[in-house]
Each structure stands twice: as structure tokens, then as C-alpha cells.
Motif scaffolding. Structure first.
Motif, PDB file in Angstrom:
ATOM      1  N   ALA A 255       0.848  -1.181   0.000  1.00  0.00           N
ATOM      2  CA  ALA A 255       0.000   0.000   0.000  1.00  0.00           C
ATOM      3  C   ALA A 255       0.889   1.238   0.000  1.00  0.00           C
ATOM      4  CB  ALA A 255      -0.901  -0.012   1.228  1.00  0.00           C
ATOM      5  N   ASP A 256       0.410   2.296  -0.611  1.00  0.00           N
ATOM      6  CA  ASP A 256       1.198   3.530  -0.667  1.00  0.00           C
ATOM      7  C   ASP A 256       1.522   4.050   0.733  1.00  0.00           C
ATOM      8  OD1 ASP A 256      -0.451   4.922  -3.623  1.00  0.00           O
ATOM      9  OD2 ASP A 256       1.207   3.503  -3.419  1.00  0.00           O
ATOM     10  N   SER A 257       0.643   3.809   1.666  1.00  0.00           N
ATOM     11  CA  SER A 257       0.816   4.342   3.014  1.00  0.00           C
ATOM     12  C   SER A 257       2.002   3.716   3.756  1.00  0.00           C
ATOM     13  CB  SER A 257      -0.459   4.132   3.834  1.00  0.00           C
ATOM     14  OG  SER A 257      -0.803   2.752   3.882  1.00  0.00           O
ATOM     15  N   VAL A 258       2.474   2.561   3.297  1.00  0.00           N
ATOM     16  CA  VAL A 258       3.570   1.898   3.996  1.00  0.00           C
ATOM     17  C   VAL A 258       4.798   1.688   3.112  1.00  0.00           C
ATOM     18  CG1 VAL A 258       1.874   0.712   5.440  1.00  0.00           C
ATOM     19  CG2 VAL A 258       2.882  -0.496   3.480  1.00  0.00           C
ATOM     20  N   LYS A 259       4.676   2.026   1.853  1.00  0.00           N
ATOM     21  CA  LYS A 259       5.771   1.780   0.910  1.00  0.00           C
ATOM     22  C   LYS A 259       7.035   2.508   1.368  1.00  0.00           C
ATOM     23  CE  LYS A 259       4.188   1.518  -3.138  1.00  0.00           C
ATOM     24  NZ  LYS A 259       3.611   1.857  -4.456  1.00  0.00           N
ATOM     25  N   GLY A 260       8.138   1.794   1.366  1.00  0.00           N
ATOM     26  CA  GLY A 260       9.401   2.370   1.802  1.00  0.00           C
ATOM     27  C   GLY A 260       9.657   2.238   3.289  1.00  0.00           C
ATOM     28  N   ARG A 261       8.634   1.862   4.049  1.00  0.00           N
ATOM     29  CA  ARG A 261       8.787   1.700   5.503  1.00  0.00           C
ATOM     30  C   ARG A 261       8.599   0.252   5.948  1.00  0.00           C
ATOM     31  NH1 ARG A 261       5.222   3.965   8.873  1.00  0.00           N
ATOM     32  NH2 ARG A 261       3.494   3.897   7.379  1.00  0.00           N
ATOM     33  N   PHE A 262       7.733  -0.475   5.276  1.00  0.00           N
ATOM     34  CA  PHE A 262       7.430  -1.851   5.641  1.00  0.00           C
ATOM     35  C   PHE A 262       7.997  -2.803   4.589  1.00  0.00           C
ATOM     36  CE2 PHE A 262       3.205  -1.121   8.174  1.00  0.00           C
ATOM     37  CZ  PHE A 262       3.853  -0.161   8.953  1.00  0.00           C
ATOM     38  N   THR A 263       8.383  -3.985   5.050  1.00  0.00           N
ATOM     39  CA  THR A 263       8.871  -5.021   4.153  1.00  0.00           C
ATOM     40  C   THR A 263       8.218  -6.350   4.498  1.00  0.00           C
ATOM     41  OG1 THR A 263      11.026  -3.921   3.943  1.00  0.00           O
ATOM     42  CG2 THR A 263      10.902  -6.232   3.275  1.00  0.00           C
ATOM     43  N   ILE A 264       7.602  -6.958   3.505  1.00  0.00           N
ATOM     44  CA  ILE A 264       7.017  -8.284   3.686  1.00  0.00           C
ATOM     45  C   ILE A 264       7.994  -9.323   3.148  1.00  0.00           C
ATOM     46  CG2 ILE A 264       5.764  -8.209   1.486  1.00  0.00           C
ATOM     47  CD1 ILE A 264       3.511  -9.802   2.847  1.00  0.00           C
ATOM     48  N   SER A 265       8.093 -10.432   3.841  1.00  0.00           N
ATOM     49  CA  SER A 265       8.953 -11.524   3.400  1.00  0.00           C
ATOM     50  C   SER A 265       8.350 -12.838   3.884  1.00  0.00           C
ATOM     51  CB  SER A 265      10.377 -11.352   3.934  1.00  0.00           C
ATOM     52  OG  SER A 265      10.393 -11.372   5.347  1.00  0.00           O
ATOM     53  N   ARG A 266       8.873 -13.924   3.371  1.00  0.00           N
ATOM     54  CA  ARG A 266       8.377 -15.229   3.806  1.00  0.00           C
ATOM     55  C   ARG A 266       9.509 -16.244   3.784  1.00  0.00           C
ATOM     56  NH1 ARG A 266       3.688 -16.906  -0.025  1.00  0.00           N
ATOM     57  NH2 ARG A 266       3.844 -18.900   1.091  1.00  0.00           N
TER      58      ARG A 266
END
Length: 126
Positions: free
Chosen positions: A61-72
Motif C-alpha cells: 500500500a502507498d501508506s507503507v511503501k518504503g517503511r514496511f517489508t514483507i517476506s516469507r
């Protein structure tokens, strides 16, 4: 059936970091694309991030881009959400969810989720 259990939430000051985990049990974890979404009090559910089965593709989401990272980690049946530079507006209950998907497709919304966790609360203070 798939059981999803989130952990890692808590209270953090603005500018801080948290790492959420979502552990899956039951059917083969790699069968599913995974999503993090959140819901703040009095607000609608909001998509946060999605990751493909292959882990090669992600979407934010634009609201979290650059701050959050999803991984698995498919070997550990776990999906993560690393949250940095947290803001008070990130305060919400965070949920993970699983969706049947093509191997390389990263979900971009919360439609069609097959399984959900019960959530973990993240509170960001000033």
C-alpha cells in the motif's frame, strides 16, 4: 484447513520498529500467496502488503511503501512484516491472510482470502 497465528505486536514509540510474524500450520504453506492487512478502531480494513508464493514478488500500500517489508520463509511456514519508521497512524490490529494464487502473483488487495489469523495489536505512541 490452515491455521494462521500472528505475533510480534506491541507498543512502540513513533519512529521505532517492530517485526510481525505469522506462523502457518496445516496445509502446505507454499500453496498460498500471503497478505498482511490491518484494521484500526472505527476504520475499514486496509490492505498493507502482499507476497507471492515464490517470494519473488511483493506489493505494498502507498501508506507503507518504503517503511514496511514483507517476506516469507517457506521452510519455516512463516511470513513476516518488518515495520520501520512507525507512525501513530499505523496503530491497528494487524492480520495475516492466505490466498490461493498463481506462483508469481503478489496479492494487491484482501479479496478472495481463504484463511485469516486472529491478529496482533500494534500501538504506536507519540
Amino acid at each position: 484447513q490452515v491455521q494462521l497465528v500472528e505475533s510480534g505486536g506491541g507498543l512502540v514509540q513513533a519512529g521505532g520498529s517492530l517485526r510481525l510474524s505469522c506462523a502457518a500450520s496445516g496445509r502446505t504453506f507454499s500453496t498460498f500467496a500471503m497478505v498482511w492487512f490491518r484494521q484500526a478502531p472505527g476504520k475499514e480494513r486496509e490492505f498493507v502488503a502482499g507476497i507471492s508464493r515464490s517470494a519473488e514478488n511483493t506489493y505494498y500500500a502507498d501508506s507503507v511503501k518504503g517503511r514496511f517489508t514483507i517476506s516469507r520463509d517457506n521452510a519455516k511456514n512463516t511470513v513476516y512484516l518488518q515495520m520501520n519508521s512507525l507512525k501513530p497512524e499505523d496503530t491497528a490490529v494487524y492480520y495475516c491472510a492466505a490466498r490461493y494464487s498463481d506462483y508469481h502473483i503478489a496479492p494487491r488487495d484482501t479479496n478472495g482470502m481463504a484463511y485469516w489469523g486472529k491478529g496482533t495489536l500494534v500501538t504506536v505512541s507519540l
